[in-house]
Scaffold this active site. Sequence first.
Site, short mmCIF file in Angstrom:
data_model
loop_
_atom_site.label_atom_id
_atom_site.label_comp_id
_atom_site.label_asym_id
_atom_site.label_seq_id
_atom_site.Cartn_x
_atom_site.Cartn_y
_atom_site.Cartn_z
N ASP A 83 0.72 -1.23 -0.06
CA ASP A 83 -0.05 -0.03 0.07
C ASP A 83 1.00 1.23 0.06
O ASP A 83 1.89 1.36 0.68
CB ASP A 83 -0.98 0.04 1.43
N LYS A 113 -0.34 -0.30 -4.26
CA LYS A 113 -1.89 0.00 -4.23
C LYS A 113 -2.12 1.22 -3.77
O LYS A 113 -1.36 1.77 -2.92
CB LYS A 113 -2.75 -1.06 -3.45
N GLU A 182 -14.24 -1.89 -1.45
CA GLU A 182 -14.36 -2.23 -0.28
C GLU A 182 -15.75 -1.55 0.23
O GLU A 182 -15.80 -0.49 -0.26
CB GLU A 182 -13.17 -1.34 0.55
O1 KIV Z 1 -5.02 -1.74 4.24
C1 KIV Z 1 -5.64 -2.81 3.98
O2 KIV Z 1 -5.40 -3.77 4.53
C2 KIV Z 1 -6.65 -2.56 2.73
C3 KIV Z 1 -7.44 -4.00 2.59
C4 KIV Z 1 -8.62 -3.64 3.64
C5 KIV Z 1 -7.97 -3.87 1.15
O3 KIV Z 1 -6.53 -1.88 2.05
#
Ligand code: KIV
Length: 275
Positions: A83, A113, A182
């Site tokens: 992320d 992401k 989500e």
């Molecule tokens: O940070 C995370 O775990 C997420 C998931 C909930 C998709 O973005």
Amino acid sequence: MKHTVATFQKAKQDGQKLSMLTAYDYSTAKLEDEAGIHGILVGDSLGNVILGYEDTISVTMEDMIHHGAAVARGAKNALVVVDMPFMSYQSSVYDAVYNAGRLMKEGRANAVKLEGGKEVVPQIQSIVRAGIPVMGHLGLTPQSVNAFGGYKVQGKDRETAQKLLKDAKAVAEAGAFAIVLECVPAALAAKITEAIPVPTIGIGAGAGCDGQILVYQDMLGMFSDYTPKFVKRFANIGEAMKDAFSAYIAEVETGTFPATEHGYGISNDVIDKLY
Ligand code: KIV
């Protein structure tokens, strides 16, 4: 066989469901990988479940790099997605490409992401152009919790549902190889899934998505601060851990642990000659 973005694309074409879980450390990543998971997300949810923050806002690039590299060492076959934390890409296209590059170089991510729709299209295009695969994230995007005014289902009325569909098309067209949906009503998520050429990965978005993702502490019953409606508990590891911790405490207090077999021997000769 190492899963790549091509695995995700082929799964969509073949109608094969994709499984993803979060992980934040080497041992968990290794277990998930050995179980055969397609993709592991080093989510900024680590702010909640690992660092104990109330949201993901304070998570840093250093946090993501540190945990990303640990997961990458444990994931032999799974695609590792890391992320982009809050304000590592929203501020400018330059920041987005620079920070995505750090997540790949230092955090050993196979893909990054980021959250958002049309407004982050320039960022997605530029990161993809730099050779870094991007996963999108729409619906309840936790980095916008303050703008949403809480963690709520998204896209329930005509206007917001239409916006979500348009955003999904824009993110896919910008070059994202997959999109997390989500907390989106199941019928809307199914419509989005049909409308875009890349796989959707649902979390609280119904069975019509091309794949599913859960936070592993949620599905193992290891995080009890709150449990969203969409979570299914596949095991109660939290209780098993507490029971084991209690047994350990009791054995330490009563002197039952450690027993002789848990220690190292030495000849009496050596001990006897000590003064
Ligand atoms: O940070 C995370 O775990 C997420 C998931 C909930 C998709 O973005």
